[in-house]
Design an enzyme around this catalytic site. Structure first.
Site, PDB file in Angstrom:
ATOM      1  N   HIS A   1      40.206   2.443 -25.496  1.00  0.00           N
ATOM      2  CA  HIS A   1      40.299   3.576 -24.343  1.00  0.00           C
ATOM      3  C   HIS A   1      42.027   4.051 -24.490  1.00  0.00           C
ATOM      4  O   HIS A   1      42.772   3.503 -25.075  1.00  0.00           O
ATOM      5  CB  HIS A   1      40.733   1.644 -22.762  1.00  0.00           C
ATOM      6  CG  HIS A   1      39.432   1.553 -22.641  1.00  0.00           C
ATOM      7  ND1 HIS A   1      39.338   1.011 -21.771  1.00  0.00           N
ATOM      8  CD2 HIS A   1      37.920   1.845 -22.928  1.00  0.00           C
ATOM      9  CE1 HIS A   1      37.589   0.628 -21.994  1.00  0.00           C
ATOM     10  NE2 HIS A   1      37.177   1.223 -22.240  1.00  0.00           N
TER      11      HIS A   1
ATOM     12  N   HIS B   1      25.083   1.597 -23.260  1.00  0.00           N
ATOM     13  CA  HIS B   1      26.078   1.259 -23.142  1.00  0.00           C
ATOM     14  C   HIS B   1      26.983   0.035 -22.472  1.00  0.00           C
ATOM     15  O   HIS B   1      28.228  -0.641 -22.339  1.00  0.00           O
ATOM     16  CB  HIS B   1      26.887   2.228 -21.917  1.00  0.00           C
ATOM     17  CG  HIS B   1      28.796   2.526 -21.656  1.00  0.00           C
ATOM     18  ND1 HIS B   1      28.936   3.256 -23.341  1.00  0.00           N
ATOM     19  CD2 HIS B   1      29.543   2.724 -21.350  1.00  0.00           C
ATOM     20  CE1 HIS B   1      30.472   3.876 -22.998  1.00  0.00           C
ATOM     21  NE2 HIS B   1      30.109   3.058 -21.752  1.00  0.00           N
TER      22      HIS B   1
ATOM     23  N   LYS C   1      36.682   8.194 -29.581  1.00  0.00           N
ATOM     24  CA  LYS C   1      36.266   9.777 -28.921  1.00  0.00           C
ATOM     25  C   LYS C   1      37.885  10.540 -29.537  1.00  0.00           C
ATOM     26  O   LYS C   1      38.704   9.881 -29.276  1.00  0.00           O
ATOM     27  CB  LYS C   1      36.285   9.805 -27.158  1.00  0.00           C
ATOM     28  CG  LYS C   1      35.735   9.020 -26.703  1.00  0.00           C
ATOM     29  CD  LYS C   1      36.031   9.481 -25.409  1.00  0.00           C
ATOM     30  CE  LYS C   1      33.985   9.013 -24.634  1.00  0.00           C
ATOM     31  NZ  LYS C   1      34.177   8.941 -22.840  1.00  0.00           N
TER      32      LYS C   1
ATOM     33  N   ARG D   1      28.606  -2.771 -24.369  1.00  0.00           N
ATOM     34  CA  ARG D   1      29.977  -2.473 -24.278  1.00  0.00           C
ATOM     35  C   ARG D   1      30.569  -3.094 -23.103  1.00  0.00           C
ATOM     36  O   ARG D   1      32.069  -3.768 -22.633  1.00  0.00           O
ATOM     37  CB  ARG D   1      30.524  -1.228 -24.321  1.00  0.00           C
ATOM     38  CG  ARG D   1      31.858  -0.738 -24.487  1.00  0.00           C
ATOM     39  CD  ARG D   1      32.007   0.687 -25.260  1.00  0.00           C
ATOM     40  NE  ARG D   1      32.801   1.613 -24.647  1.00  0.00           N
ATOM     41  CZ  ARG D   1      34.560   1.398 -25.547  1.00  0.00           C
ATOM     42  NH1 ARG D   1      33.762   1.238 -26.651  1.00  0.00           N
ATOM     43  NH2 ARG D   1      35.177   2.135 -24.874  1.00  0.00           N
TER      44      ARG D   1
ATOM     45  N   TYR E   1      37.451  -3.607 -15.992  1.00  0.00           N
ATOM     46  CA  TYR E   1      36.661  -4.654 -16.004  1.00  0.00           C
ATOM     47  C   TYR E   1      36.637  -5.624 -15.538  1.00  0.00           C
ATOM     48  O   TYR E   1      36.020  -6.622 -15.476  1.00  0.00           O
ATOM     49  CB  TYR E   1      36.408  -4.471 -17.821  1.00  0.00           C
ATOM     50  CG  TYR E   1      35.995  -3.271 -18.106  1.00  0.00           C
ATOM     51  CD1 TYR E   1      34.130  -3.016 -18.375  1.00  0.00           C
ATOM     52  CD2 TYR E   1      36.522  -2.962 -19.644  1.00  0.00           C
ATOM     53  CE1 TYR E   1      33.266  -2.582 -18.679  1.00  0.00           C
ATOM     54  CE2 TYR E   1      35.868  -1.755 -19.421  1.00  0.00           C
ATOM     55  CZ  TYR E   1      34.439  -1.158 -19.960  1.00  0.00           C
ATOM     56  OH  TYR E   1      33.804  -0.155 -20.657  1.00  0.00           O
TER      57      TYR E   1
END
Length: 334
Positions: A285, A259, A187, A262, A294
């Site tokens: 991130h 996803h 991103k 991931r 997580y």
């Protein structure tokens, strides 16, 4: 002299000058914003009883935007996350207009004060190692499509890449000699490097031997040689998960998407004791809070931590907060 209706020109400048040139937004961001404005303009035109070409900036008022967001969430049965993405695209435009033409700053301020909607934060759905193995065993690697799918899913699990990051991958972004790694663009076009297992590199080499690609051509393509789309991957993955669930029943209780691989990468790295800041860099991130999510999701890690704490010894002495009557009395007065 200003045009009678400056709205079309402002919208064009927003996409062409500001979003694409000044902000260098990715093609995916531009397409997402474009889709939002298509929906919004059609919504406003239908409510006003006129055509899209007749819409002025005044027609896209804060009340119209709120009505559109309600329609996007409830009328179209969208999620709160999708609703917030639509609002982000609209806010971005009005922020641009406020700087471009202060005449509309009051209207822009009203739209910019529309808040994002909070949503419950659920633990991410991730796959256990046995579940990953069961899914990876499903593609028929004797066919080019089966080999492609197996390599793609293996790459997702190895690198923790987002699906579009993997689909955009070209041979030139992979180092095929030790130390093996892949260069991903996430991103905001942020670049990161992820290590690869030798097994993943070997699978990639076999795929490229059967289906050669130029260094700047996408690796994962469909039967017509066109770049594979995320929707196609989700469709094939659903079939593989359904087949794997026959031998691994726990998959029936999970909503598995690309996803999910991931998520699995992140949770398994946490369980392996990898430092959380390394995992953040691995996944790309921006905030460490996202990565910490997580750590909270891994039940096995929590169980091991609990074992280290141990069971408190039994005793007849009451807890300190129970012995301090004055403190309790004071708390009761609050």
């Amino acid at each position: 002299m200003k045009a009678t209706n400056p709205f079309p020109e402002l919208l064009r400048a927003f996409f062409q000058e500001w979003l694409a040139e000044q902000r260098s937004a990715s093609i995916h961001t531009i397409k997402s914003y474009r889709d939002t404005w298509r929906m919004l303009l059609r919504f406003v035109a239908e409510r006003n009883g006129g055509g899209v070409a007749r819409i002025t900036l005044a027609d896209v008022s804060a009340s119209e935007v709120r009505a559109f967001l309600t329609h996007a969430e409830h009328g179209r049965k969208g999620t709160i996350g999708t609703r917030n993405c639509r609002l982000a695209a609209i806010r971005s435009f009005f922020s641009f207009v406020a700087d471009k033409d202060p005449e509309y700053i009051a209207q822009c301020a009203e739209v910019l004060t529309i808040p994002l909607k909070r949503k419950p934060t659920a633990a991410p759905c991730y796959l256990e190692p046995g579940e990953v193995e069961a899914i990876l065993a499903q593609p028929d690697r004797s066919t080019i499509e089966g080999m492609r799918d197996h390599v793609l899913l293996s790459l997702l699990y190895n690198s923790g890449a987002r699906i579009q990051e993997a689909l955009d991958l070209c041979p030139g972004a992979i180092r095929f000699e030790a130390p093996y790694y892949v260069r991903l663009y996430g991103k905001g076009r942020k670049e990161r490097i992820c290590p690869l297992w030798p097994e993943t590199v070997a699978l990639m080499k076999k795929l490229l031997e059967r289906q050669p690609r130029a260094p700047d051509e996408r690796i994962f393509v469909n039967r017509y040689g066109e770049p594979l789309g995320a929707s196609g991957v989700r469709f094939k993955l659903a079939a593989y998960v359904a087949a794997a669930a026959k031998t691994t029943p726990s998959l029936r209780l999970k909503h598995v998407t690309p996803h999910s691989f991931r998520h699995a990468t992140a949770v398994h790295l946490v369980a392996a004791g990898v430092d959380i800041t390394v995992i953040r860099s691995w996944l790309g991130h921006v905030s460490l809070d996202t990565t910490n999510h997580y750590a909270q999701a891994n039940l096995e890690t929590k169980r091991k931590a609990l074992e280290q704490v141990g069971v408190p010894a039994e005793g007849n002495r009451p807890a300190r907060w129970k012995r301090d009557a004055d403190l309790l009395a004071w708390l009761d007065t609050l």
